[in-house]
Write a protein that holds these residues in place. Structure first.
Motif, PDB file in Angstrom:
ATOM      1  N   THR A  40       0.832  -1.204   0.000  1.00  0.00           N
ATOM      2  CA  THR A  40       0.000   0.000   0.000  1.00  0.00           C
ATOM      3  C   THR A  40       0.865   1.253   0.000  1.00  0.00           C
ATOM      4  N   LEU A 105      -5.156   5.118  -4.894  1.00  0.00           N
ATOM      5  CA  LEU A 105      -6.420   4.741  -4.260  1.00  0.00           C
ATOM      6  C   LEU A 105      -7.056   3.564  -4.985  1.00  0.00           C
ATOM      7  N   PHE A 106      -7.076   3.606  -6.310  1.00  0.00           N
ATOM      8  CA  PHE A 106      -7.623   2.481  -7.072  1.00  0.00           C
ATOM      9  C   PHE A 106      -6.846   1.202  -6.760  1.00  0.00           C
ATOM     10  N   VAL A 108      -5.208   0.371  -4.052  1.00  0.00           N
ATOM     11  CA  VAL A 108      -5.507  -0.113  -2.703  1.00  0.00           C
ATOM     12  C   VAL A 108      -6.898  -0.744  -2.654  1.00  0.00           C
ATOM     13  N   LEU A 109      -7.872  -0.120  -3.318  1.00  0.00           N
ATOM     14  CA  LEU A 109      -9.234  -0.664  -3.316  1.00  0.00           C
ATOM     15  C   LEU A 109      -9.305  -2.031  -3.988  1.00  0.00           C
ATOM     16  N   ALA A 110      -8.365  -2.323  -4.872  1.00  0.00           N
ATOM     17  CA  ALA A 110      -8.380  -3.629  -5.541  1.00  0.00           C
ATOM     18  C   ALA A 110      -8.046  -4.767  -4.591  1.00  0.00           C
ATOM     19  N   LEU A 113     -10.986  -6.577  -2.827  1.00  0.00           N
ATOM     20  CA  LEU A 113     -11.732  -7.301  -3.869  1.00  0.00           C
ATOM     21  C   LEU A 113     -11.019  -8.597  -4.235  1.00  0.00           C
ATOM     22  N   THR A 131      -4.395 -12.130  -2.802  1.00  0.00           N
ATOM     23  CA  THR A 131      -4.273 -10.767  -2.277  1.00  0.00           C
ATOM     24  C   THR A 131      -2.817 -10.368  -2.116  1.00  0.00           C
ATOM     25  N   SER A 144       0.060   1.788 -10.020  1.00  0.00           N
ATOM     26  CA  SER A 144      -0.738   2.460  -8.994  1.00  0.00           C
ATOM     27  C   SER A 144      -0.086   3.771  -8.571  1.00  0.00           C
ATOM     28  N   LEU A 155      -8.793  -2.625 -10.989  1.00  0.00           N
ATOM     29  CA  LEU A 155      -9.929  -2.555 -10.064  1.00  0.00           C
ATOM     30  C   LEU A 155     -11.229  -2.919 -10.765  1.00  0.00           C
TER      31      LEU A 155
END
Length: 521
Positions: A40, A105-106, A108-110, A113, A131, A144, A155
């Protein structure tokens, strides 16, 4: 997007599945959390200056909406990422850190998921492996930290996969709408999403034989995505006719090796070892038994593994064929659309190993190497734009700065001192953005000698500063060299202020041509 064709038994946890333990207890959790935190943080670490593609994105996104859509017609890209970046700039400004943070941000959001999809795919061990592989991927970390749409592609590919698994498991209109909206978002982010959806569509068509209702729902979602994309088709038609990829050769079926080269994180020995390990594990995922490693993988009686192959390798094959048919380029960063399926396949290969200890050691090794490669390249310069801008501090107000090729202009324009006349070869347009419209034709029809004469007259008693680089396909090295030679004839010898530096990504040379000395009476 595995799941189309899953049986009822595949859709629920198995009694014999190890659901909660993974590879151990608290130590595993702590190590996994630290790895995710490291990945991250690295997603928000990058050198200060934006390179061409990033600066071009900002130049388009910071315009008003009319200017944004005009810029996209000239750039050859779909609009979703630029609209999101437009809103982001309105909130947080356009500094390098601000605009890159959206991609971070994209990225990290992945990660959550990936956990959700990995758990659906094969339980907590696959979820953990998937992950961690995504969190530590040098490729995913690199993009990223870049002001481009590639982390958004990853994402959205994961979101579309989640929507497909929902549509497979649950009848009704809402899952179909979710598939349609997420797939349309992919199409409106990057045109390579077409190749992923073609591969996914073929998987769904094949699934008609064993789970017709689920496959029909997925296909209906893809049809809806096409309908939602229709308003953009007129712009796409203009882009197909007038823009393209003149900066690179036709890729063809080299798309497969291009992807693997990009995903491993570099050409050195350690990245190559990581890449070979990934390939071996992906192969093992296909050939091992579904009960390997003591965990039953929820993979449609083995078909799910082939679906992952179709969505990774199949997407790259479709892209390669399309490249040959359309004479378009293949770039490593475009392969973002196939990365999630490939890493999921690698995760399945790790979990499928007979020995849990071997699997754990391999996973730790891949994660540590991936994070190390990402950290070693995080601060590496991607452009010499900052050095050029610093040298231009000595320029006088009104001096003319010309970029040949024009692709050097956007990154320097963000940093150059105010009051300079920044223009590009061949048509002396503003340097803040590249216009890819009929790009090869405009450059090939230009006369470098005439352009140099215009530049000298434009600068008058001021200096002409020439920024060049080599090995660009368009314009040719000879054209940019001819501009310099003609300026030398008009203004005398140049003073070289900056030499290209190997390893700087976007390398540049800066020369200054002073005002012509008046002839003696």
């Amino acid at each position: 997007m595995t799941g189309a064709g899953a049986t009822a038994a595949d859709r629920e946890p198995d009694a014999g599945t190890s659901e909660g333990t993974g590879w151990g207890g608290r130590g595993t959790v702590v190590a996994a959390v630290l790895a995710v935190l490291a990945g991250t943080v690295l997603r928000f670490v990058a050198p200060e200056a934006l390179w061409l593609d990033e600066a071009q994105s900002v130049a388009i996104a910071r315009s008003d909406l009319d200017g944004l859509f005009t810029g996209l017609r000239q750039d050859g890209s779909p609009p979703l990422y630029y609209l999101l970046l437009h809103g982001w700039i309105g909130l947080f400004g356009e500094s390098a850190g601000s605009v890159r943070a959206l991609s971070g941000l994209f990225g990290v959001l992945a990660l959550p998921l990936a956990w959700v999809l990995g758990r659906r795919l094969g339980g907590p061990r696959v979820a953990l492996a998937f992950t961690l592989l995504l969190a530590s991927s040098p490729f995913a970390i690199r993009y990223s930290s870049e002001t481009r749409m590639y982390s958004l592609l990853v994402l959205l590919a994961l979101l579309a996969a989640a929507a497909v698994t929902w549509a497979v498991r649950r009848p009704g209109p809402l899952p179909v709408v979710a598939v349609g909206v997420s797939s349309a978002a992919l199409l409106l982010t990057h045109y390579w999403a077409v190749y992923l959806l073609v591969a996914a569509g073929l998987v769904a068509l094949a699934a008609l034989r064993w789970d017709r209702a689920a496959a029909v729902r997925v296909l209906a979602g893809f049809v809806l995505a096409g309908v939602l994309f229709l308003p953009w088709v007129p712009t796409l038609r203009f882009q197909l006719a007038h823009t393209g990829t003149p900066w690179a050769a036709v890729g063809g079926l080299g798309s497969i090796t291009t992807a693997l080269d990009a995903w491993r994180g570099g050409p050195a020995v350690l990245p190559q070892l990581l890449g070979y390990t990934f390939v071996v594990l992906a192969v093992l995922a296909v050939v091992t038994q579904p009960f390997a490693g003591g965990v039953r993988l929820r993979l449609s009686r083995g078909r799910g593994r082939w679906q992952l192959v179709a969505l990774s390798l199949g997407t790259l094959v479709v892209a390669g064929v399309a490249s040959l048919l359309t004479s378009s380029a293949v770039s490593g960063r475009y392969t973002s659309v196939a990365l999630p399926a490939f890493l999921a396949l690698v995760a399945v290969g790790i979990v499928g190993l007979p020995s849990r200890r071997t699997a754990a050691v391999l996973l730790v090794g891949c994660v540590v190497v991936g994070l190390g490669l990402a950290a070693s390249s995080a601060g590496r310069d991607r452009t010499q734009a900052g050095q050029v801008a610093e040298a231009l501090q000595d320029a006088a107000p009104g001096d003319t700065v010309v970029f040949c090729p024009d692709q050097l202009g956007p990154s320097v324009s963000r940093l150059a001192p105010a009051g300079l006349d920044l223009v590009v070869y061949p048509d002396l347009r503003p340097a803040d953005r590249v216009d890819w419209t009929d790009y090869s034709e405009r450059n090939e029809s230009a006369d470098p000698v005439s352009v140099a004469a215009q530049l000298s007259a434009r600068a008058g008693d001021g200096s002409v500063w020439l920024v060049t680089s080599r090995d660009y396909r368009v314009p040719s090295d000879e054209a940019c060299a001819a501009v310099g030679e003609s300026l030398e004839q008009l203004r005398g010898p140049a003073r070289e202020l900056l030499e290209p530096r190997r390893g700087a990504g976007e390398v540049m040379r800066l020369e200054r041509f002073a005002a012509p000395v008046p002839a003696a009476p």
